[in-house]
Design an enzyme around this catalytic site. Structure first.
Site, PDB file in Angstrom:
ATOM      1  N   PHE A 122     -10.804  27.015  75.383  1.00 23.63           N
ATOM      2  CA  PHE A 122      -9.472  27.422  75.824  1.00 23.63           C
ATOM      3  C   PHE A 122      -8.578  27.610  74.609  1.00 23.63           C
ATOM      4  CE2 PHE A 122      -7.352  27.642  79.950  1.00 23.63           C
ATOM      5  CZ  PHE A 122      -6.038  27.877  79.561  1.00 23.63           C
ATOM      6  N   GLU A 363      -3.468  17.980  74.903  1.00 27.24           N
ATOM      7  CA  GLU A 363      -3.200  18.200  76.334  1.00 27.24           C
ATOM      8  C   GLU A 363      -1.840  17.636  76.743  1.00 27.24           C
ATOM      9  OE1 GLU A 363      -5.312  20.065  76.393  1.00 27.24           O
ATOM     10  OE2 GLU A 363      -7.218  19.270  75.714  1.00 27.24           O
ATOM     11  N   GLU A 367       5.376  12.389  74.289  1.00 22.50           N
ATOM     12  CA  GLU A 367       6.772  12.746  74.510  1.00 22.50           C
ATOM     13  C   GLU A 367       6.902  13.769  75.643  1.00 22.50           C
ATOM     14  OE1 GLU A 367       6.143  10.530  71.240  1.00 22.50           O
ATOM     15  OE2 GLU A 367       5.272  12.550  71.428  1.00 22.50           O
TER      16      GLU A 367
END
Length: 389
Positions: A122, A363, A367
């Site tokens: 990805f 991913e 935060e």
């Protein structure tokens, strides 16, 4: 509410642990020494995944997978998380966004990916786009029956183990039109810039790629124009559960090693676990693991019950946040208990210590997870996290 695992779930957990111990753990030092799994070993590992019945655990039988529930996937992933150097990645999980493809795309990409005949990676992060995907600068422009992709991608994990890439681009440079494209390797105009080294060693690489007028047939667009972010969110939910599972498995392995060491290491005439400083560290580790495991399996259970998709997205963020930070604390304590022995490269704790740090970054950083959680509270109230549904 029944919190007991079924016989099948316990069998799958045992299979995951045995596969981890018998197939993956022997590769840990090899992968750490080489920086990744050597090319000549990869085919045998793929065949082992098939032989053990672990191919395509996250997709339906209709699409070539095993048709496992989320709880069933989670019991396997927890056990795989015990291994270092990201070797859990050897048990492939074809991107969840492929299930939204056309019949032809499922035939050509998803089904062979489930069988281990193909593998996709990805590509979304860029030099100027990380936590904010609207800053993506990779563009897709329609030209007749093809799309032209231009841009640069970073941190494309498992690029050198894949034969196609799912590229997140903005159609006509419009951030309101995020769209996914299937790009086969090799592709004219696509350049592998480099695969930088990181704090951890990993089963496969994390590449940087450049796309210069890369032509993609129109039928290789995944989903519709503008649907890319929604499909990516589905992938993030699954990835965050996977990270939480792996973090839990890593923390449990570290705690087991520390507990055994504290029992057998004698100083000042008694096992060091008899000293309250050590005993309290073990207690804190156990409580953190207990909380994380309860949280993980609740969210997996809720996914199987198909509760509200947005609610799951919010809880998956809380889960990833807690488990990734919990594992860091537990592994740090475990290494402290072993002292110098834990700090040696040959120790699983030293590798786990390096491995686990990235779980608070990829991913979605810690935060970003906190922003998601806070947003859910603002929109839906505190009951999102204090209630049941």
């Amino acid at each position: 509410m029944d919190l007991e695992l079924s016989v099948r779930e316990k069998e799958l957990a045992a299979k995951g642990r045995d596969f981890c111990d018998q197939v993956l753990v022997p590769l840990e030092l090899i992968a750490d020494e080489h920086g990744e799994v050597p090319m000549e070993r990869r085919a045998a590992i793929r065949q082992a995944v098939r032989d053990w019945g672990l191919a395509g655990i996250n997709h339906s039988k209709e699409n070539g997978g095993l048709g496992l529930t989320m709880v069933e996937q989670t019991v396997i992933e927890e056990q795989l998380g015990r291994v270092t150097n990201g070797l859990w990645s050897c048990v492939w999980r074809p991107p969840v966004s492929l299930k939204f493809g056309t019949a032809a795309q499922k035939r050509d990409y998803l089904q062979p990916s489930c069988h281990g005949e193909r593998r996709g990676c990805f590509a979304i992060t860029e030099p100027n786009a990380g936590s904010d995907p609207r800053q993506v600068e990779t563009t897709a422009v329609r030209k007749g029956d093809r799309w032209l992709l231009n841009g640069e991608k970073w941190f494309v994990t498992s690029y050198n183990a894949s034969d196609f890439i799912i590229v997140h681009a903005h159609v006509d440079n419009d951030p309101n039109k995020p769209t996914l494209f299937l790009v086969d390797k090799p592709a004219k105009g696509m350049t592998h810039l480099r695969s930088p080294k990181f704090m951890h060693n990993f089963a496969f690489d994390h590449a940087e790629l450049r796309f210069e007028n890369v032509e993609v047939p129109a039928d290789r667009m995944l989903g519709d124009v503008g649907q890319g972010l929604e499909l990516t969110k589905d992938w993030f939910v699954e990835a965050r559960l996977q990270i939480a599972s792996h973090a839990l498995g890593a923390a449990i392995r570290a705690a087991e090693i520390a507990n055994d060491y504290a029992t057998n290491r004698v100083q000042f005439g008694k096992p060091i676990r008899d000293f309250q400083a050590i005993e309290f560290m073990l207690a804190d580790m156990a409580v953190e693991i207990f909380a994380a495991k309860s949280m993980l399996y609740r969210v997996a259970w809720e996914i199987d019950r198909k509760i509200d998709r947005k609610l799951i997205h919010g809880r998956a963020s809380a889960l990833k946040l807690f488990c990734s930070e919990m594992a860091g604390r537990v592994i740090d304590k475990a290494l402290q208990i072993l002292g110098g022995r834990g700090y040696m490269r040959e120790s699983p704790l030293e590798r786990l210590y390096r491995d686990i740090r990235v779980d608070r970054i990829w991913e979605g950083t810690s935060e970003i997870q906190r922003l998601v959680v806070a947003g859910q509270i603002r929109k839906r109230g505190f009951d999102v996290y204090s209630g049941w549904e």
